[in-house]
Motif scaffolding. Sequence first.
Motif, PDB file in Angstrom:
ATOM      1  N   ARG A 206       1.106  -1.203   0.061  1.00  0.00           N
ATOM      2  CA  ARG A 206       0.348   0.137   0.061  1.00  0.00           C
ATOM      3  C   ARG A 206       0.530   1.083  -0.133  1.00  0.00           C
ATOM      4  O   ARG A 206       1.514   1.844   1.041  1.00  0.00           O
ATOM      5  CB  ARG A 206      -1.098   0.274   1.197  1.00  0.00           C
ATOM      6  CG  ARG A 206      -2.307  -1.253   1.186  1.00  0.00           C
ATOM      7  CD  ARG A 206      -3.199  -1.695   2.792  1.00  0.00           C
ATOM      8  NE  ARG A 206      -4.058  -2.116   2.479  1.00  0.00           N
ATOM      9  CZ  ARG A 206      -3.690  -3.255   2.855  1.00  0.00           C
ATOM     10  NH1 ARG A 206      -2.126  -4.150   2.634  1.00  0.00           N
ATOM     11  NH2 ARG A 206      -4.245  -4.390   2.711  1.00  0.00           N
ATOM     12  N   PHE A 228     -10.765   1.229  -2.760  1.00  0.00           N
ATOM     13  CA  PHE A 228      -9.727   0.746  -2.019  1.00  0.00           C
ATOM     14  C   PHE A 228      -8.135   0.321  -3.044  1.00  0.00           C
ATOM     15  O   PHE A 228      -7.419   0.425  -3.889  1.00  0.00           O
ATOM     16  CB  PHE A 228      -9.787  -0.794  -1.808  1.00  0.00           C
ATOM     17  CG  PHE A 228     -11.056  -0.587  -1.650  1.00  0.00           C
ATOM     18  CD1 PHE A 228     -11.342  -1.138  -0.120  1.00  0.00           C
ATOM     19  CD2 PHE A 228     -12.797  -0.560  -2.316  1.00  0.00           C
ATOM     20  CE1 PHE A 228     -12.935  -1.735   0.226  1.00  0.00           C
ATOM     21  CE2 PHE A 228     -13.661  -0.270  -2.167  1.00  0.00           C
ATOM     22  CZ  PHE A 228     -13.946  -0.801  -0.512  1.00  0.00           C
ATOM     23  N   ASP A 233      -8.145  -5.850   0.574  1.00  0.00           N
ATOM     24  CA  ASP A 233      -9.357  -4.970   1.455  1.00  0.00           C
ATOM     25  C   ASP A 233     -10.543  -4.666   0.937  1.00  0.00           C
ATOM     26  O   ASP A 233     -11.204  -4.483   1.163  1.00  0.00           O
ATOM     27  CB  ASP A 233      -8.440  -3.319   1.754  1.00  0.00           C
ATOM     28  CG  ASP A 233      -7.356  -2.952   2.259  1.00  0.00           C
ATOM     29  OD1 ASP A 233      -7.343  -4.189   3.382  1.00  0.00           O
ATOM     30  OD2 ASP A 233      -6.224  -2.464   2.613  1.00  0.00           O
ATOM     31  N   GLU A 237     -14.446  -6.273   3.209  1.00  0.00           N
ATOM     32  CA  GLU A 237     -15.553  -5.565   2.272  1.00  0.00           C
ATOM     33  C   GLU A 237     -16.966  -5.745   1.210  1.00  0.00           C
ATOM     34  O   GLU A 237     -17.688  -5.652   1.490  1.00  0.00           O
ATOM     35  CB  GLU A 237     -14.988  -3.696   0.962  1.00  0.00           C
ATOM     36  CG  GLU A 237     -16.619  -3.372   1.743  1.00  0.00           C
ATOM     37  CD  GLU A 237     -17.141  -2.327   2.946  1.00  0.00           C
ATOM     38  OE1 GLU A 237     -18.475  -1.925   2.898  1.00  0.00           O
ATOM     39  OE2 GLU A 237     -16.626  -2.488   3.884  1.00  0.00           O
TER      40      GLU A 237
END
Length: 336
Positions: A206, A228, A233, A237
Amino acid sequence: MGNQVEKLTHLNYNELPTTDPNGFDLEDDTPRIGVSYIFSTDDDEQEENIDEAEKEDVKHYDCRNELECAVYYREECIYERNSRFGEVGTLSCENLANKCKPGDLVEFVAIGQYPHWAVCVEDLQVVHLHRNEIKCDFLFDASQGKRGRIVNDLYKFRALSPDVVVQNAMEQVGMKERDVCWKNSECFAAWCRFGKREFKIGGEIRIGKQPYKMKLQLSEKKSHVLDFQSLEDLIMEKRRNDQMGREAVIQELENHLNCTQDTENDYNYLCRIGDGQNNHHRRVLGPIIKPSWFPLHRLMKLKYLDEDTSSLIMEYMDTDSTSTQKVIQKTHGNLL
């Protein structure tokens, strides 16, 4: 760098640093500055015993309560679940077993539960991630009475050959706990079929950018897009939305958007108010802060220096006071 990421994702609780990173011992009532750690397990742990009420939920699972969504990496669509997919419906385990072939991905679904993914291998067996362990079970046992469907075409990546998919799955059987490299059963099954490192824990570093977008189709003419940093991730979700159901997700989004609008109104009011005496408008240092990503309760508290309204300092309600001082010094010199 990759090895460091892998080490961080497999730390046990006892191995985590719990002292101040600067080496100082802090009092119990002193605010601490440090690193946050998030612990999570497989989000779709299934119950070993399903009672009669849950069996009814399994029996009456309605695909129309699923939220249509599409996932994009930059401009490329890499996942799509639309109304046509929902029209196919789900199958009982008996009918699903007659349709499955080695290398297929299957998904078991039930109301109010996370979907559970598995990889078909041979002899009506599947390999799946369950309770933080890679297992090889019969299709009927892995389903635990839930209805299922084949989901080979949801992800748009090029699939590996069936033999390689089966080999990928079988080579992981027996892996458990900290050796497991996937957050949930969907990530594991998708990795087996497509071989993409993005499905693994820490597979993407990231760096602040948000190249992934998930478009939620709330109605025929209304949609909402979420950004995102990683596919991992985004999948977490998406699965949370699957567990909640369409109506609950839409209600949650409506509540959030209403709250965001209230925050924006409060922020605009805060920027307009005077100092209570001479009614000068307060000037905020630096670029305008967007309320949509900077909540009001963390905005700022304002104070004057020597009653000079032209020298206004913004103190963030945050622990990172050093960064705040650097911003102020860079903008207006050393005012402290």
